[in-house]
Design an enzyme around this catalytic site. Structure first.
Site, mmCIF file in Angstrom:
data_model
loop_
_atom_site.group_PDB
_atom_site.id
_atom_site.type_symbol
_atom_site.label_atom_id
_atom_site.label_comp_id
_atom_site.label_asym_id
_atom_site.label_seq_id
_atom_site.Cartn_x
_atom_site.Cartn_y
_atom_site.Cartn_z
ATOM 1 N N SER A 9 22.508 115.137 68.508
ATOM 2 C CA SER A 9 21.217 115.342 69.168
ATOM 3 C C SER A 9 21.434 115.993 70.526
ATOM 4 O O SER A 9 22.071 115.404 71.413
ATOM 5 C CB SER A 9 20.497 114.010 69.350
ATOM 6 O OG SER A 9 19.452 114.183 70.290
ATOM 7 N N HIS A 34 20.347 118.510 65.845
ATOM 8 C CA HIS A 34 19.128 117.696 65.934
ATOM 9 C C HIS A 34 18.410 117.975 67.255
ATOM 10 O O HIS A 34 18.988 117.812 68.327
ATOM 11 C CB HIS A 34 19.531 116.220 65.837
ATOM 12 C CG HIS A 34 18.393 115.257 65.743
ATOM 13 N ND1 HIS A 34 17.768 114.944 64.551
ATOM 14 C CD2 HIS A 34 17.768 114.524 66.696
ATOM 15 C CE1 HIS A 34 16.815 114.058 64.780
ATOM 16 N NE2 HIS A 34 16.792 113.780 66.079
ATOM 17 N N ASP A 36 15.170 117.068 69.576
ATOM 18 C CA ASP A 36 14.159 116.042 69.813
ATOM 19 C C ASP A 36 13.031 116.588 70.674
ATOM 20 O O ASP A 36 13.209 116.790 71.881
ATOM 21 C CB ASP A 36 14.791 114.846 70.525
ATOM 22 C CG ASP A 36 15.660 114.022 69.602
ATOM 23 O OD1 ASP A 36 15.154 113.602 68.541
ATOM 24 O OD2 ASP A 36 16.837 113.804 69.928
ATOM 25 N N MET A 38 9.496 115.973 72.415
ATOM 26 C CA MET A 38 8.657 114.846 72.863
ATOM 27 C C MET A 38 7.519 115.356 73.730
ATOM 28 O O MET A 38 7.729 116.243 74.565
ATOM 29 C CB MET A 38 9.488 113.875 73.700
ATOM 30 C CG MET A 38 10.703 113.335 72.987
ATOM 31 S SD MET A 38 11.600 112.235 74.084
ATOM 32 C CE MET A 38 13.050 111.915 73.080
ATOM 33 N N HIS A 67 13.009 117.127 65.187
ATOM 34 C CA HIS A 67 12.346 115.816 65.144
ATOM 35 C C HIS A 67 11.164 115.849 66.106
ATOM 36 O O HIS A 67 11.348 115.818 67.322
ATOM 37 C CB HIS A 67 13.405 114.766 65.548
ATOM 38 C CG HIS A 67 12.892 113.368 65.639
ATOM 39 N ND1 HIS A 67 13.637 112.347 66.188
ATOM 40 C CD2 HIS A 67 11.721 112.800 65.252
ATOM 41 C CE1 HIS A 67 12.942 111.219 66.139
ATOM 42 N NE2 HIS A 67 11.788 111.466 65.588
ATOM 43 N N MET A 69 8.323 114.269 68.014
ATOM 44 C CA MET A 69 7.725 113.020 68.501
ATOM 45 C C MET A 69 6.485 113.418 69.286
ATOM 46 O O MET A 69 6.413 113.296 70.510
ATOM 47 C CB MET A 69 8.735 112.267 69.377
ATOM 48 C CG MET A 69 9.814 111.599 68.540
ATOM 49 S SD MET A 69 11.274 111.175 69.499
ATOM 50 C CE MET A 69 12.205 112.697 69.329
ATOM 51 N N MET A 138 14.010 105.352 62.489
ATOM 52 C CA MET A 138 14.365 105.153 63.899
ATOM 53 C C MET A 138 15.061 103.810 64.040
ATOM 54 O O MET A 138 14.535 102.781 63.617
ATOM 55 C CB MET A 138 13.115 105.154 64.789
ATOM 56 C CG MET A 138 12.463 106.495 65.018
ATOM 57 S SD MET A 138 13.539 107.840 65.528
ATOM 58 C CE MET A 138 14.254 107.221 67.041
ATOM 59 N N GLY A 143 11.961 108.028 72.154
ATOM 60 C CA GLY A 143 11.603 108.444 73.515
ATOM 61 C C GLY A 143 12.806 108.688 74.409
ATOM 62 O O GLY A 143 12.742 109.513 75.307
ATOM 63 N N PHE A 144 13.890 107.976 74.146
ATOM 64 C CA PHE A 144 15.045 108.102 75.044
ATOM 65 C C PHE A 144 16.354 108.001 74.266
ATOM 66 O O PHE A 144 16.417 107.309 73.249
ATOM 67 C CB PHE A 144 15.011 106.972 76.093
ATOM 68 C CG PHE A 144 13.750 106.951 76.891
ATOM 69 C CD1 PHE A 144 13.603 107.749 78.015
ATOM 70 C CD2 PHE A 144 12.680 106.152 76.490
ATOM 71 C CE1 PHE A 144 12.422 107.750 78.737
ATOM 72 C CE2 PHE A 144 11.487 106.150 77.206
ATOM 73 C CZ PHE A 144 11.358 106.955 78.331
ATOM 74 N N GLY A 146 20.490 106.884 74.357
ATOM 75 C CA GLY A 146 21.302 105.845 74.974
ATOM 76 C C GLY A 146 20.748 104.429 74.896
ATOM 77 O O GLY A 146 21.130 103.576 75.687
ATOM 78 N N ASP A 176 18.501 107.444 63.274
ATOM 79 C CA ASP A 176 18.489 108.037 64.615
ATOM 80 C C ASP A 176 18.384 106.958 65.683
ATOM 81 O O ASP A 176 17.400 106.222 65.738
ATOM 82 C CB ASP A 176 17.270 108.975 64.693
ATOM 83 C CG ASP A 176 17.226 109.807 65.964
ATOM 84 O OD1 ASP A 176 18.125 109.676 66.803
ATOM 85 O OD2 ASP A 176 16.269 110.594 66.092
ATOM 86 N N GLY A 177 19.406 106.884 66.541
ATOM 87 C CA GLY A 177 19.352 105.996 67.697
ATOM 88 C C GLY A 177 20.478 104.971 67.715
ATOM 89 O O GLY A 177 20.661 104.215 66.774
ATOM 90 N N GLY A 178 21.268 104.997 68.776
ATOM 91 C CA GLY A 178 22.320 103.993 68.932
ATOM 92 C C GLY A 178 23.460 104.100 67.939
ATOM 93 O O GLY A 178 24.155 103.108 67.681
ATOM 94 N N GLY A 198 23.521 111.121 69.722
ATOM 95 C CA GLY A 198 23.329 111.842 70.979
ATOM 96 C C GLY A 198 24.366 111.457 72.003
ATOM 97 O O GLY A 198 25.386 112.133 72.177
ATOM 98 N N SER A 199 24.142 110.337 72.682
ATOM 99 C CA SER A 199 25.041 109.958 73.783
ATOM 100 C C SER A 199 26.457 109.670 73.316
ATOM 101 O O SER A 199 27.410 109.898 74.069
ATOM 102 C CB SER A 199 24.463 108.774 74.563
ATOM 103 O OG SER A 199 23.990 107.794 73.700
HETATM 104 C C1 DX5 Z 1 15.311 109.188 70.502
HETATM 105 C C2 DX5 Z 1 15.776 110.439 69.822
HETATM 106 C C3 DX5 Z 1 17.208 110.435 69.439
HETATM 107 C C4 DX5 Z 1 18.169 110.302 70.578
HETATM 108 C C5 DX5 Z 1 19.324 109.487 70.091
HETATM 109 O O1 DX5 Z 1 13.930 109.202 70.612
HETATM 110 O O2 DX5 Z 1 15.039 110.669 68.643
HETATM 111 O O3 DX5 Z 1 17.543 111.540 68.620
HETATM 112 O O4 DX5 Z 1 18.642 111.534 71.057
HETATM 113 O O5 DX5 Z 1 20.144 109.222 71.158
HETATM 114 P P1 DX5 Z 1 21.350 108.206 71.091
HETATM 115 O O6 DX5 Z 1 22.270 108.660 69.988
HETATM 116 O O7 DX5 Z 1 21.934 108.316 72.436
HETATM 117 O O8 DX5 Z 1 20.767 106.835 70.806
HETATM 118 ZN ZN ZN Z 2 15.725 112.247 67.143
#
Ligand code: DX5
Ligand code: ZN
Length: 217
Positions: A9, A34, A36, A38, A67, A69, A138, A143-144, A146, A176-178, A198-199
């Site tokens: 991401s 990916h 994102d 928003m 993606h 949002m 999800m 939204g964020f 990390g 997606d996420g964590g 992502g992170s």
């Molecule tokens: C969150 C995004 C994710 C985000 C994941 O709303 O949809 O794609 O970038 O980030 P990490 O992998 O850091 O949780």
């Molecule tokens: Zn995403």
């Protein structure tokens, strides 16, 4: 266990060096990029929109997995197709006429994907699962980057896998996420096909190695 596809991401990329980070993904074993998007309405954050996706597309050597949002995603389907999205994900929670929106995505030449927030049950997709190319679960509140992984997601992946097999759908399961090595491995064991990260990727000294290791998890 089949190898998962990996979708880094770019929300976690260095936006002062976005070209360099896309180049890194191009040279890596990643399967998708990916993106994102928003709007500050559906989610409490604003990221980037169509012009950035267009610029990413110009140098991307991997398909763009976009993606959305955003509220009223049906108003932007053509624009994201023109910007270069190969896969377009809309949130279930934003679509009053989901079947129509999914058809619009396909009519615009993209793969259609629907995303569920952590609180939205898998069963709401029962009557549309055969029309989908992918479902995005999800594993954090959108939204964020990390944020901490929500463990209930493993159960949802298993429920979704069962629904896909029972309905003979060919749709993929993306999460997606964590995502990291630990959560990624358990997700793949539960039935996930695509991992967004992502992170975990961009926070590393060696992002290509993270991508390779996630693929071979
Ligand atoms: C969150 C995004 C994710 C985000 C994941 O709303 O949809 O794609 O970038 O980030 P990490 O992998 O850091 O949780
Ligand atoms: Zn995403």
């Amino acid at each position: 266990m089949t190898k998962p596809k990996i979708a880094p991401s770019i929300l976690a990329a260095d936006f002062n060096n976005l070209g360099r980070d896309i180049q890194m993904i191009n040279e890596s074993e990643a399967d998708f990029i990916h993106c994102d998007v928003m709007d500050g309405v559906f989610v409490p954050n604003i990221s980037f929109g169509i012009p950035i996706v267009e610029h990413v597309k110009k140098i991307a050597k991997k398909p763009l997995d976009v993606h959305l949002m955003i509220v009223n995603p049906e108003n932007y389907i053509e624009a994201f197709a023109e910007a270069g999205a190969s896969w377009l994900t809309v949130h279930y929670e934003t679509c009053l006429h989901l079947h129509r929106t999914v058809n619009q995505i396909r009519e615009n030449g993209m793969k259609a994907s629907v995303c569920l927030n952590p609180h939205t049950p898998v069963r709401v997709l029962e009557d549309i699962i055969t029309e989908l190319d992918m479902v995005l679960l999800m594993s954090v509140n959108p939204g964020f980057g990390g944020q901490e992984f929500i463990h209930h997601t493993y159960k949802k992946v298993k429920q979704l896998k069962k629904l896909i097999l029972e309905s003979k759908s060919e749709c993929l399961i993306e999460v997606d996420g964590g995502v990291n090595y630990d959560t990624g491995k358990k997700l793949v064991e539960a039935g996930a096909d695509v991992l967004v990260a992502g992170s975990f990727v961009f926070g590393s000294e060696n992002p290509k190695e993270i991508i390779r290791n996630l693929r071979n998890i």
